[in-house]
Design a protein around this motif. Structure first.
Motif, mmCIF file in Angstrom:
data_model
loop_
_atom_site.group_PDB
_atom_site.id
_atom_site.type_symbol
_atom_site.label_atom_id
_atom_site.label_comp_id
_atom_site.label_asym_id
_atom_site.label_seq_id
_atom_site.Cartn_x
_atom_site.Cartn_y
_atom_site.Cartn_z
ATOM 1 N N SER A 178 -6.225 3.686 1.644
ATOM 2 C CA SER A 178 -7.307 3.208 2.535
ATOM 3 C C SER A 178 -8.540 3.581 2.061
ATOM 4 C CB SER A 178 -6.964 3.389 3.984
ATOM 5 O OG SER A 178 -5.778 2.795 4.347
ATOM 6 N N ASN A 235 -9.762 -4.629 2.853
ATOM 7 C CA ASN A 235 -8.420 -4.170 3.148
ATOM 8 C C ASN A 235 -7.556 -4.161 1.910
ATOM 9 O OD1 ASN A 235 -7.255 -6.908 3.170
ATOM 10 N ND2 ASN A 235 -7.925 -6.947 5.363
ATOM 11 N N TYR A 236 -6.295 -3.683 1.745
ATOM 12 C CA TYR A 236 -5.514 -3.733 0.729
ATOM 13 C C TYR A 236 -5.353 -4.998 0.126
ATOM 14 C CZ TYR A 236 -1.981 -2.296 -2.437
ATOM 15 O OH TYR A 236 -0.986 -1.999 -3.544
ATOM 16 N N ASN A 251 -1.139 7.534 2.026
ATOM 17 C CA ASN A 251 -1.635 5.977 2.509
ATOM 18 C C ASN A 251 -3.057 6.262 2.969
ATOM 19 O OD1 ASN A 251 0.878 5.122 2.241
ATOM 20 N ND2 ASN A 251 1.436 5.021 4.480
ATOM 21 N N GLN A 304 -11.438 0.755 0.626
ATOM 22 C CA GLN A 304 -13.038 0.449 1.190
ATOM 23 C C GLN A 304 -13.838 1.056 0.467
ATOM 24 O OE1 GLN A 304 -12.518 2.992 4.652
ATOM 25 N NE2 GLN A 304 -10.931 1.527 5.664
ATOM 26 N N ALA A 349 0.839 -1.180 0.084
ATOM 27 C CA ALA A 349 0.082 -0.136 0.061
ATOM 28 C C ALA A 349 0.788 1.261 0.029
ATOM 29 C CB ALA A 349 -0.908 0.248 1.267
#
Length: 281
Positions: free
Chosen positions: A58, A68-69, A54, A62, A43
């Protein structure tokens, strides 16, 4: 038709694009161009590549509906394995000469790895099977049809019982129903394989014809065919490297011509006479 409850990664990105904030949109435009990069980078690395934070990564993940990544990376890896060209491209800073060298080195490595598993005895056995078959059927979908057509055209010089299918506008049943015990069927199984590929191959095997399967390395080796040639196709760019596929077809066709004997030479001679009479060449 019911909606896809688990849409592909790129479909999710495009569906959400108009709702994204500017930073997310910049990230989306990057991944739409190079979606395969998500499978290769963390990420934080992806944030640096796309010039976003970052936190943007995220929010973006989402918004797409992934937990999640890592969840998104797993989906992209699975789609990358399918062979879609868009997932195989990469954002790199290599010079043109470096890219050319990479392609040549990979092609040489693919050739070496492919032909390390193939003997001339096996090639000759397949060539003789083409010569002696009641009919040779060559099945090639998508990219593979160009190889199927090449193999037919080269061997047609010495044998006249070679058919390639499917042709434009054709369904498969008419040709598959004609395959018999004394036939040879050459099946190309190169990515991205059509949805019907497994069913077509099973139908061919049920016909009891002799089968030569030519695939890339992604297809698990089959023991229920006479020969399974696995060609290595990795490439440094967005397209698979099919150099070993072409090389195998060339060698096989060459051996068909060389092993066809007097009958093959008579056909070659007859063809040249007709060429001359028609002034074709």
């Amino acid at each position: 038709m019911s909606p896809d409850i688990n849409p592909a990664f790129l479909t999710r990105v495009r569906n959400e694009l108009q709702h994204m904030h500017p930073a997310e949109r910049r990230l989306a435009e990057f991944v739409l161009t190079f979606p395969g990069e998500i499978a290769s980078y963390s990420a934080s690395e992806m944030a640096r590549l796309a010039n976003v934070s970052n936190a943007t990564i995220s929010r973006f993940i989402q918004r797409l509906g992934y937990a999640n990544y890592d969840d998104a990376r797993r989906r992209v890896r699975a789609e990358k394995e399918s062979g879609a060209a868009i997932f195989l491209g990469a954002a790199n800073a290599d010079t043109p000469d470096q890219r050319l060298a990479s392609h040549l080195e990979q092609a040489q490595a693919n050739m070496a790895r492919t032909f390390a598993t193939i003997s001339m005895q096996e090639i000759d056995a397949a060539a003789l099977a083409m010569i002696n078959a009641r009919r040779t059927w060559i099945i090639g979908f998508r990219t593979a049809q160009s190889f199927a057509t090449y193999l037919r055209w080269q061997t047609l010089q010495v044998i006249d019982n070679v058919t390639v299918f499917p042709g434009a506008g054709e369904t498969l049943a008419e040709s598959l129903a004609g395959i018999g015990l004394d036939d040879l069927v050459i099946v190309f199984g190169l990515r991205r394989r059509v949805a019907s590929f497994d069913a077509v191959l099973e139908q061919v095997i049920r016909s009891k014809a002799t089968v030569l399967l030519i695939s890339d390395e992604s297809l698990e080796r089959r023991s229920d065919v006479a020969w399974h040639v696995q060609c290595q196709t990795p490439a440094p760019g967005p397209l698979f490297n099919h150099v070993p596929v072409m090389a195998y077809c060339h060698i096989l066709a060459t051996r068909v011509v060389e092993l066809s004997g007097k009958a093959g030479r008579r056909r070659l001679s007859s063809i040249e006479v007709v060429h001359d009479q028609l002034g074709e060449l």
